[in-house]
Design an enzyme around this catalytic site. Structure first.
Site, short mmCIF file in Angstrom:
data_model
loop_
_atom_site.label_atom_id
_atom_site.label_comp_id
_atom_site.label_asym_id
_atom_site.label_seq_id
_atom_site.Cartn_x
_atom_site.Cartn_y
_atom_site.Cartn_z
N ARG A 40 0.81 -1.22 0.00
CA ARG A 40 0.00 0.00 0.00
C ARG A 40 0.84 1.27 0.00
O ARG A 40 0.41 2.31 -0.51
CB ARG A 40 -0.94 0.01 1.20
CG ARG A 40 -2.04 -1.04 1.12
CD ARG A 40 -3.08 -0.85 2.19
NE ARG A 40 -4.16 -1.84 2.06
CZ ARG A 40 -5.27 -1.82 2.77
NH1 ARG A 40 -5.48 -0.86 3.66
NH2 ARG A 40 -6.19 -2.76 2.61
N ASP A 149 -16.18 7.79 8.01
CA ASP A 149 -15.00 6.94 7.91
C ASP A 149 -13.83 7.71 8.49
O ASP A 149 -13.89 8.93 8.65
CB ASP A 149 -14.73 6.55 6.45
CG ASP A 149 -13.89 5.28 6.35
OD1 ASP A 149 -14.47 4.18 6.28
OD2 ASP A 149 -12.65 5.39 6.34
#
Length: 282
Positions: A40, A149
């Site tokens: 990532r 979120d």
């Protein structure tokens, strides 16, 4: 020196980064997650001109990098894949069990729903489709949806509501026609949630672990907090679930992910169906 290859993360850098994420966001990152972090973060490290993780971490934890890049790094680490109508049993329960009774007993009060870990928007838009289909067949019926979120990047993606066509290929045709617009460019295989539905959802950035006073309503009827607790240790899970109880009306429902439960926790919830819990908090 700038490198174009794949960078391996040394153990000290992994420990420093994983400890920070656990401390600040409650997310567990055991050693088995090191390869995930590498995949990532590799592009981000290289794009900033670093050829190893130690100077990269020194930068993002420094005065300039903490402001400019650390939030982006957190976004990359905490983003999780989701799908439309993931765990369909939850939405079947809503349609068949919860919504008919709610409408009968609450004729004049809008249903309030919180998607507490909404990622890129598939969950809140699925909730919207379920509620909108119920509304069409059961007028009058009103609802509001809040989605949150920890990642600002995924919140922006959710707000935009743009998805590749393959993400909705499994949906019934009537839902595709009703809720999505296809790109006018034949070479573009993307679809977008119609604007009249995008504006029905309000988005907020929320840290479920450390936001003691979360910037959302205190009186939701339904909270979806699915497939996020698995990243927390047991004590943090219990703390988050107890905090969510304060934001649910008595009798409101909490939806957890298929591998999550309240077993062994001291929380004010009673299970009514697999991974669906009724709030008993008064």
């Amino acid at each position: 020196m700038y490198s174009s290859g794949f960078l391996k993360m040394d153990d000290a850098s992994f420990e420093k980064l994983s400890s920070f994420i656990t401390r600040q966001y409650g997310i567990k990152l055991p050693a088995a997650k090191k390869s995930m972090l590498e995949s990532r973060l590799n592009k981000k490290v290289l794009s900033l001109g670093f050829d190893s993780y130690q100077p990269f971490l020194a930068y993002i934890f420094g005065k300039e990098g903490r402001v400019k890049e650390l939030p982006n790094v957190v976004d990359l680490i905490t983003t999780n894949k989701t799908d439309f109508f993931r765990e369909p049993g939850h939405f079947e329960y809503l349609t068949q069990n919860f919504l008919p009774g709610y409408k009968t007993n609450n004729r004049h009060r809008p249903l309030k729903v919180w998607s507490a870990a909404c990622s890129t928007g598939e969950e809140p838009y699925t909730i919207l489709m379920v509620l909108e289909e119920f509304r069409k067949a059961n007028l009058p019926f009103c609802y509001s949806i809040t989605a949150s979120d920890i990642s600002t990047r995924t919140l922006q993606a959710a707000y935009q509501g743009i998805y590749s066509y393959d993400r909705i290929s499994m949906l019934p045709d009537h839902l595709k026609r009703s809720y999505f617009l296809k790109s006018k460019d034949p070479a573009n295989s993307c679809v977008r949630i119609k604007p009249e539905y995008r504006k029905k959802i309000s988005y907020k950035r929320v840290n479920l672990v450390y936001d003691l006073d979360m910037p959302v309503s205190m009186s939701f009827d339904l909270i979806f907090c699915r497939n996020v607790l698995i990243y927390f240790d047991k004590s943090t899970q219990e703390k988050v679930i107890n905090r969510l109880a304060r934001y649910l009306r008595p009798g409101g429902l909490l939806f957890l992910g298929h591998s999550e439960s309240t077993l062994g926790m001291t929380v004010p919830f009673k299970q009514v169906s697999p991974t669906i819990y009724r709030n008993t908090y008064e």
